[in-house]
Design an enzyme around this catalytic site. Sequence first.
Site, mmCIF file in Angstrom:
data_model
loop_
_atom_site.group_PDB
_atom_site.id
_atom_site.type_symbol
_atom_site.label_atom_id
_atom_site.label_comp_id
_atom_site.label_asym_id
_atom_site.label_seq_id
_atom_site.Cartn_x
_atom_site.Cartn_y
_atom_site.Cartn_z
ATOM 1 N N CYS A 134 0.794 -1.196 -0.095
ATOM 2 C CA CYS A 134 0.046 -0.035 -0.081
ATOM 3 C C CYS A 134 0.620 1.219 -0.043
ATOM 4 C CB CYS A 134 -0.943 -0.139 1.186
ATOM 5 S SG CYS A 134 -2.018 1.407 1.439
ATOM 6 N N GLU A 183 -8.922 -1.263 -2.507
ATOM 7 C CA GLU A 183 -9.028 0.166 -2.354
ATOM 8 C C GLU A 183 -10.568 0.237 -1.563
ATOM 9 O OE1 GLU A 183 -6.884 2.052 -3.418
ATOM 10 O OE2 GLU A 183 -5.748 0.453 -4.272
HETATM 11 ZN ZN ZN Z 1 -3.603 0.863 -0.311
#
Ligand code: ZN
Length: 200
Positions: A134, A183
Amino acid sequence: MKINKIGFLFLFIIFTACKSSFCSREKKILYTNPDSPARVLKISDKKDSLLLRKPSKDVRKIEKNKDLEQLVKKLYLTMLEENGVGIAAPQIGINRNVFLFYRLDKEEKTVELAINPRIISYSPEFICFQKDGCLSVPDKYGASRRYSWIEVEYIDQNKKKVTHKFLGGSRTEDYTGTIFQHEYDHIQGKLYIDKPCKSN
Ligand SMILES: [Zn+2]
């Protein structure tokens, strides 16, 4: 504390303005260097993490919304700059249900916009997706628990409501469904590190 009528009206305007459209804090992010990538919020920063952990709101005005268009542009520029396969609005400090994700299921691997997305059904079983990563969790990778498929609906870049089924997969094949889940988690205030699973 007593409040007079004018004061109440003023507070009401401020409250509704921030609720239904983009606040001044959000506009500052969108229009400071409007043609450049935004700063990606990091979980290691206390202020950033408060925004990353805050559930986002739906976008109410889809048509002719200049702020929404600018948000999509900023997200796109930032995702390219950071070499991501997806990016969600909270990652640049905008708590709205908007994200971009790569359509790895398509031969052309296009970038898709999802506005106000929902996961409407999902597989009964899970997979343990390897090497999730991420932009908001720097220098770290880990396995995350994911549905092996999901059926979703969202408003796309053509302002059309679409329904798709995406596969979770693995890094060596189509894993659009895992990008979408990653997401989607962001707009709920969740991160992949919240759902670890045992690596093979
Ligand atoms: Zn992320």
